[in-house]
Design an enzyme around this catalytic site. Structure first.
Site, PDB file in Angstrom:
ATOM      1  N   CYS A 278      10.914  19.144  24.223  1.00  8.80           N
ATOM      2  CA  CYS A 278      10.278  18.934  23.159  1.00  8.80           C
ATOM      3  C   CYS A 278       9.562  18.255  23.306  1.00  8.80           C
ATOM      4  O   CYS A 278       9.418  16.982  23.562  1.00  8.80           O
ATOM      5  CB  CYS A 278      10.568  18.833  21.294  1.00  8.80           C
ATOM      6  SG  CYS A 278       9.381  17.845  20.358  1.00  8.80           S
TER       7      CYS A 278
ATOM      8  N   LYS B  87      -6.289 -18.484  -5.112  1.00 16.93           N
ATOM      9  CA  LYS B  87      -6.521 -17.453  -6.064  1.00 16.93           C
ATOM     10  C   LYS B  87      -5.362 -16.940  -6.363  1.00 16.93           C
ATOM     11  O   LYS B  87      -5.782 -15.810  -5.231  1.00 16.93           O
ATOM     12  CB  LYS B  87      -7.498 -17.326  -5.726  1.00 16.93           C
ATOM     13  CG  LYS B  87      -8.022 -15.622  -7.049  1.00 16.93           C
ATOM     14  CD  LYS B  87      -9.909 -15.429  -7.059  1.00 16.93           C
ATOM     15  CE  LYS B  87      -9.819 -14.435  -8.806  1.00 16.93           C
ATOM     16  NZ  LYS B  87      -8.816 -13.496  -8.546  1.00 16.93           N
TER      17      LYS B  87
ATOM     18  N   GLU C  27      25.648 -28.878  -8.318  1.00 15.06           N
ATOM     19  CA  GLU C  27      25.668 -30.280  -9.114  1.00 15.06           C
ATOM     20  C   GLU C  27      25.331 -30.461 -10.243  1.00 15.06           C
ATOM     21  O   GLU C  27      25.372 -30.206 -11.405  1.00 15.06           O
ATOM     22  CB  GLU C  27      25.484 -31.403  -8.456  1.00 15.06           C
ATOM     23  CG  GLU C  27      25.144 -32.834  -9.198  1.00 15.06           C
ATOM     24  CD  GLU C  27      26.194 -33.615  -9.821  1.00 15.06           C
ATOM     25  OE1 GLU C  27      27.327 -33.416 -10.008  1.00 15.06           O
ATOM     26  OE2 GLU C  27      25.658 -34.032 -10.652  1.00 15.06           O
ATOM     27  N   TYR C  28      24.029 -29.133 -10.279  1.00 19.32           N
ATOM     28  CA  TYR C  28      23.165 -28.696 -11.321  1.00 19.32           C
ATOM     29  C   TYR C  28      23.796 -27.550 -12.351  1.00 19.32           C
ATOM     30  O   TYR C  28      23.648 -28.068 -13.594  1.00 19.32           O
ATOM     31  CB  TYR C  28      22.132 -28.506 -10.512  1.00 19.32           C
ATOM     32  CG  TYR C  28      20.297 -27.339 -11.230  1.00 19.32           C
ATOM     33  CD1 TYR C  28      19.533 -28.435 -11.652  1.00 19.32           C
ATOM     34  CD2 TYR C  28      20.969 -26.112 -12.188  1.00 19.32           C
ATOM     35  CE1 TYR C  28      18.681 -28.262 -13.094  1.00 19.32           C
ATOM     36  CE2 TYR C  28      19.559 -26.003 -13.230  1.00 19.32           C
ATOM     37  CZ  TYR C  28      18.684 -26.307 -13.571  1.00 19.32           C
ATOM     38  OH  TYR C  28      18.344 -26.362 -14.513  1.00 19.32           O
TER      39      TYR C  28
ATOM     40  N   SER D  15     -13.971 -15.174 -16.941  1.00 21.54           N
ATOM     41  CA  SER D  15     -13.068 -15.176 -15.461  1.00 21.54           C
ATOM     42  C   SER D  15     -14.438 -16.081 -14.639  1.00 21.54           C
ATOM     43  O   SER D  15     -14.721 -17.036 -14.864  1.00 21.54           O
ATOM     44  CB  SER D  15     -13.373 -13.427 -15.899  1.00 21.54           C
ATOM     45  OG  SER D  15     -14.511 -12.921 -15.676  1.00 21.54           O
ATOM     46  N   LEU D  16     -13.962 -15.420 -13.250  1.00 23.39           N
ATOM     47  CA  LEU D  16     -14.745 -16.230 -12.022  1.00 23.39           C
ATOM     48  C   LEU D  16     -15.607 -14.778 -11.669  1.00 23.39           C
ATOM     49  O   LEU D  16     -15.571 -14.284 -11.509  1.00 23.39           O
ATOM     50  CB  LEU D  16     -13.276 -17.059 -11.689  1.00 23.39           C
ATOM     51  CG  LEU D  16     -12.629 -17.305 -11.529  1.00 23.39           C
ATOM     52  CD1 LEU D  16     -11.704 -18.155 -10.860  1.00 23.39           C
ATOM     53  CD2 LEU D  16     -13.917 -18.928 -11.714  1.00 23.39           C
TER      54      LEU D  16
ATOM     55  N   CYS E 120      13.531  17.539  15.506  1.00 24.12           N
ATOM     56  CA  CYS E 120      13.202  18.496  16.154  1.00 24.12           C
ATOM     57  C   CYS E 120      14.694  18.196  17.075  1.00 24.12           C
ATOM     58  O   CYS E 120      14.942  17.410  16.802  1.00 24.12           O
ATOM     59  CB  CYS E 120      12.582  18.024  16.326  1.00 24.12           C
ATOM     60  SG  CYS E 120      12.338  19.443  18.561  1.00 24.12           S
TER      61      CYS E 120
ATOM     62  N   CYS F 261       9.789  22.597  14.311  1.00 25.89           N
ATOM     63  CA  CYS F 261       9.088  20.866  15.256  1.00 25.89           C
ATOM     64  C   CYS F 261       7.466  21.872  15.523  1.00 25.89           C
ATOM     65  O   CYS F 261       6.885  22.479  15.958  1.00 25.89           O
ATOM     66  CB  CYS F 261       9.732  21.035  16.234  1.00 25.89           C
ATOM     67  SG  CYS F 261       8.395  19.126  17.082  1.00 25.89           S
TER      68      CYS F 261
ATOM     69  N   LYS G  17     -13.681 -14.605  -2.362  1.00 30.93           N
ATOM     70  CA  LYS G  17     -12.407 -13.649  -2.463  1.00 30.93           C
ATOM     71  C   LYS G  17     -11.990 -12.630  -0.699  1.00 30.93           C
ATOM     72  O   LYS G  17     -13.268 -13.262   0.407  1.00 30.93           O
ATOM     73  CB  LYS G  17     -12.296 -11.540  -2.972  1.00 30.93           C
ATOM     74  CG  LYS G  17     -12.978 -12.330  -4.298  1.00 30.93           C
ATOM     75  CD  LYS G  17     -11.816 -12.517  -4.886  1.00 30.93           C
ATOM     76  CE  LYS G  17     -10.719 -11.090  -5.120  1.00 30.93           C
ATOM     77  NZ  LYS G  17     -11.370 -10.183  -6.369  1.00 30.93           N
TER      78      LYS G  17
HETATM   79  S1  IVH Z   1     -10.082 -20.640 -13.086  1.00 31.56           S
HETATM   80  C1  IVH Z   1     -13.444 -20.546 -16.299  1.00 31.56           C
HETATM   81  N1  IVH Z   1      -8.216 -20.985 -10.730  1.00 31.56           N
HETATM   82  O1  IVH Z   1      -8.675 -15.287 -11.539  1.00 31.56           O
HETATM   83  C2  IVH Z   1     -12.230 -20.443 -14.956  1.00 31.56           C
HETATM   84  N2  IVH Z   1      -8.403 -18.689 -12.018  1.00 31.56           N
HETATM   85  O2  IVH Z   1     -11.176 -13.704 -11.347  1.00 31.56           O
HETATM   86  C3  IVH Z   1     -10.763 -19.306 -15.053  1.00 31.56           C
HETATM   87  N3  IVH Z   1      -6.941 -17.022 -10.817  1.00 31.56           N
HETATM   88  O3  IVH Z   1      -8.575 -14.971 -14.958  1.00 31.56           O
HETATM   89  C4  IVH Z   1     -10.099 -19.070 -13.999  1.00 31.56           C
HETATM   90  N4  IVH Z   1      -6.476 -18.505  -9.521  1.00 31.56           N
HETATM   91  O4  IVH Z   1      -5.987 -15.180 -13.423  1.00 31.56           O
HETATM   92  C5  IVH Z   1      -8.800 -19.995 -12.121  1.00 31.56           C
HETATM   93  N5  IVH Z   1      -7.305 -21.385  -9.051  1.00 31.56           N
HETATM   94  C6  IVH Z   1      -7.393 -20.194 -10.066  1.00 31.56           C
HETATM   95  C7  IVH Z   1      -7.117 -19.238 -10.303  1.00 31.56           C
HETATM   96  C8  IVH Z   1      -7.450 -18.182 -11.085  1.00 31.56           C
HETATM   97  C9  IVH Z   1      -6.029 -17.208 -10.109  1.00 31.56           C
HETATM   98  C10 IVH Z   1      -7.403 -16.126 -11.902  1.00 31.56           C
HETATM   99  C11 IVH Z   1      -7.125 -15.866 -13.296  1.00 31.56           C
HETATM  100  C12 IVH Z   1      -8.514 -15.641 -13.745  1.00 31.56           C
HETATM  101  C13 IVH Z   1      -9.192 -14.635 -12.621  1.00 31.56           C
HETATM  102  C14 IVH Z   1     -10.604 -14.336 -12.850  1.00 31.56           C
END
Ligand code: IVH
Length: 795
Positions: free
Chosen positions: A460, A131, A37-38, A84-85, A454, A424, A330
């Site tokens: 063997c 993440k 349908e889509y 970044s984190l 072999c 072998c 992590k």
């Molecule tokens: S928050 C200031 N949330 O992880 C906050 N990042 O190590 C910035 N990433 O560059 C990021 N899942 O590419 C955030 N739920 C999530 C994430 C996330 C993956 C990645 C992202 C960022 C990197 C930082």
């Protein structure tokens, strides 16, 4: 109303309908219409737009893939930097983060909780998200329309990848609903699901192209294409986790509510988003996701915790390039770099010589890895790996560590190529490369295979040990207590030279073995004696015929009912069984033809093994073919399904066909000249005619009658069908479902092919489901399976 107005209205309504379906499908995960349908709506919109090109707008769902390739990406500036984190690797890092947050908010918490600052109740609320392992991307919406997509770059300047992000199906080109700020920049991760990645690599492999080492690389490679029509073919997805610029409107006061609003506007967010109060609850979330990591549809490398209140996030601010209000906890890494110090060759049960990488020890996912599999020489070639290389090792769950990729930049000058041994490493017998024999159209074509073997067989020691380990294993002869270490001793001390020797072991011999006393000796001997009466399927499986697993063994036993018939079956007869192709058929046939194997089977029987056989031929076998199938399978050049059908209809019996005179053949309809000549040539060769008679005679002996068309087969309702179960089933285990299907006569196979009748897909189904969809195989969900099963139940 004019015709153009009509069209404009219809176009508008189609677009909003398609957008609504996309929203249900990609964001809510609740598809509202069948795909067909889509597709119909989509085609109608395309056709109308083709008639009225002036009505095409860039936000139309048909306009995802734009014109031509770029020569380079433009650069853009992130007005709000993309940061970044910080990382937490251990629980203590998480507790410290929480402590820092609470210290940083001390003033706020005093006013919030009175003087209760140090009490346990002063817990911070955090959002918890997985993440995702992909690439950070920014999407800019102006007045609800996607105007720009950009990579993170160095956080301040990124690349303009607008054309590419537009091709990502779950990125809305236009926001839904209302209430969004005039300018809204959302940020999130572009990634590829595990299934999408596998399907992409499979396609690349078939096309002889380059494969990607992991979903992250595949996502990165796909997003950085200058030609967006390539990106459009890659299964990329987007998941939003934050925001950047916001103008001409406001967002809610908490991270959680912001993501909920974003979702309402049609942008996908994580289904795993949760709120947690305090560090303990965050830790629980980490463990919960960690346990489900393997079952998630996409790769993640940790979880992210963020202070939920935006005013508190602002209060905490940033340190260098990392927010003080968020942290990534992590998971142990699954990929690491290490040095490949050597490649050794191991000999398996069937003599296959497998290259194994010896590695400089490295911690991967919390375990020290020193070896990794390289599968076969094709894989060594595909990876281009040399001894001395730095390689990427991956270990996921319980899977054997794998070499994913070579880091070419780090190749040392003295790197050595991997050479297959000519002899072998265990028994010194010659090593030969397996041949892939393709039979069809009356001809054979031989090409080199990826496997080296072999030729020593049971001479063997490595093959002998592996064969006996397999023979004694639980699903084969099930000899309780006969572990690998004991088998090694038996072989090393020359007490056992074939599986048959197990049944001739004496008390005096066994008690000499290390760790054996009187009771343990008696126990082992009685376990061996107890294994003397296997059912046929187990016995066949235990023999360790190459390519014959448990399922094939069961199928052979069930169909033919006796060892003697299986031993005699011609390859051309074996291929009538579902899922047995020529390769396997020849493996089986060659196995029983080989004198050495005949001796082992003879010795087993002489040493008292009594195979429990049904004795009966299964009526199902009769349903596997028609006379037309028979003719088609003879492989006469130019005679395919239709030709075979017409020949069968015309001649009715093999003798009539073999002895057909030229006049009769020429007069026949439904077969071209070339095929007629081929038929005549084929049967004029005495050996081919004789072989055809032999095959037919055996088929008849085994119960096949041409009169019976498949649909008239008596017996079980699912006879002749092949089913595949994939994903999780909820109402019953897969084993139970399998038993039920088998009881109805179906064969349950582990892999999807064009021969598959039906695939039952539960949640979490991956590549098998994709393959079934590609091949157009019927797919049922669990409920539909239950309904089917119920319909066969006798009331
Ligand atoms: S928050 C200031 N949330 O992880 C906050 N990042 O190590 C910035 N990433 O560059 C990021 N899942 O590419 C955030 N739920 C999530 C994430 C996330 C993956 C990645 C992202 C960022 C990197 C930082």
């Amino acid at each position: 109303m004019t015709q153009a107005q009509d069209a404009a209205e219809r176009i508008a309504s189609l677009r909003s309908e398609i957008d609504a379906h996309n929203y249900r499908y990609y964001v809510l995960d609740e598809p509202s219409v069948p795909d067909a349908e889509y597709d119909r709506l989509f085609r109608e919109l395309k056709a109308l737009e083709a008639e009225h090109p002036e009505l095409i707008t860039p936000d139309s769902p048909t306009q995802r893939v734009s014109g031509s390739a770029l020569s380079a990406f433009g650069t853009i500036r992130h007005e709000v930097p993309m940061l970044s984190l910080g990382n937490a690797f251990e629980e203590k890092d998480l507790l410290e983060f929480d402590r820092r947050v609470r210290d940083g908010l001390a003033d706020e918490l005093v006013s919030h909780n009175g003087n209760d600052l140090f009490s346990q109740t002063a817990e911070i609320e955090y959002t918890c998200e997985p993440k995702l392992d992909g690439l950070a991307v920014s999407l800019l919406y102006e007045r609800g329309v996607l105007v720009r997509g950009a990579t993170r770059g160095d956080g301040t300047t990124g690349e303009d990848i607008t054309a590419n992000v537009r091709t990502i199906r779950n990125v809305p080109l236009k926001l839904q609903g209302r209430g969004w700020p005039d300018v809204l920049e959302v940020r999130g991760e572009v990634f590829m699901s595990k299934a999408g990645f596998e399907a992409l690599n499979e396609r690349a492999m078939e096309a002889g192209g380059k494969t990607f080492a992991n979903p992250r690389n595949a996502a990165a490679g796909s997003l950085r294409q200058l030609d967006s029509s390539i990106t459009a073919k890659r299964p990329l997805e987007f998941c939003c986790y934050g925001y950047g610029r916001v103008e001409g409107g406001t967002l809610p006061n908490t991270q959680y509510e912001i993501l909920q609003s974003v979702r309402k506007w049609g942008i996908p967010i994580s289904k795993e988003l949760k709120l947690a109060k305090g560090a303990q609850a965050c830790r629980d979330y980490y463990h919960d996701i960690g346990e489900r990591r393997d079952g998630l549809a996409y790769e993640i490398d940790g979880v992210v915790f963020k202070v939920n209140r935006i005013d508190w996030q602002k209060e905490l601010g940033f340190r260098a390039r990392e927010p003080r209000w968020a942290i990534a906890h992590k998971f142990p890494a699954r990929e690491e770099l290490t040095e490949l110090t050597n490649v050794e060759f191991q000999v398996g049960r069937t003599g296959a010589i497998t290259p194994v990488a010896r590695l400089k020890p490295v911690q991967v996912g919390g375990v020290t890895v020193t070896n990794a599999t390289l599968h076969n020489m094709d894989e060594v070639e595909r990876l281009g790996v040399m001894i001395g290389d730095t390689v990427i090792i991956r270990r996921a769950g319980d899977v054997i560590p794998q070499v994913m990729q070579v880091v070419l930049e780090r190749r040392p000058a003295d790197a050595r190529p991997v050479a297959v041994p000519t002899h072998c490493p265990v028994c010194g017998s010659e090593v030969e490369r397996t041949q892939l024999v393709k039979r069809g159209k009356g001809r054979e074509s031989v090409s080199v295979g990826a496997v080296y073997r072999c030729v020593g067989r049971l001479v063997c020691q490595a093959q002998l040990k592996q064969s006996i380990i397999h023979f004694a294993s639980r699903r084969a002869m099930d000899i309780d207590g006969l572990g690998d270490k004991i088998i090694e001793q038996l072989v090393d001390r020359c007490m056992v030279k074939s599986p048959a020797d197990l049944y001739a072991l004496t008390f005096e011999q066994v008690i000499q073995l290390e760790g054996f006393a009187e009771i343990s000796t008696r126990n082992l001997l009685s376990a061996i004696a107890n294994s003397r009466t296997p059912v046929l399927a187990r016995f066949i499986f235990a023999l360790g015929i190459p390519d014959v697993g448990e399922e094939t063994a069961k199928l052979l036993a069930r169909t033919f009912g006796s060892l003697e018939r299986i031993q005699r079956a011609l390859p051309e007869v074996l291929i009538y069984l579902p899922d047995i192709g020529y390769e396997v058929a020849y493996e089986i046939h060659n196995f029983f033809e080989e004198e050495h194997n005949q001796n082992v089977i003879g010795d087993l029987l002489r040493n008292g093994v009594q195979v429990q056989e049904e004795g009966e031929l299964h009526p199902e076998f009769a349903g596997y073919a028609t006379f037309a199938d028979f003719i088609e399978k003879l492989g006469i050049p130019y005679v395919a399904a239709t030709g075979a059908k017409n020949l069968a209809g015309h001649f009715k019996t093999l003798e009539a066909l073999i002895t057909a005179d030229w006049l009769d053949l020429s007069a026949m309809k439904g077969l071209n000249e070339r095929a007629k000549n081929a038929v005549r040539d084929f049967f004029s060769q005495a050996e081919y005619a004789e072989r055809a008679r032999m095959i037919e005679a055996q088929l008849r002996e085994f119960g096949m009658h041409w009169e019976s068309e498949r649909t008239q087969v008596e017996g079980l309702p699912l006879a002749g069908q092949t089913w595949v179960l994939t994903g999780t089933l909820e109402a019953m285990s897969r084993d139970v479902a399998k038993e039920k299907l088998e009881a109805l006569g179906a064969k349950v196979s582990g892999s999807v092919s064009a021969k598959t009748t039906c695939v039952v897909a539960g949640p979490g189904a991956g590549s098998k489901l994709t393959k079934a969809t590609e091949l157009g195989v019927t797919v049922l969900d669990e409920q539909a399976l239950l309904d089917r099963l119920a319909s066969f139940e006798v009331s």
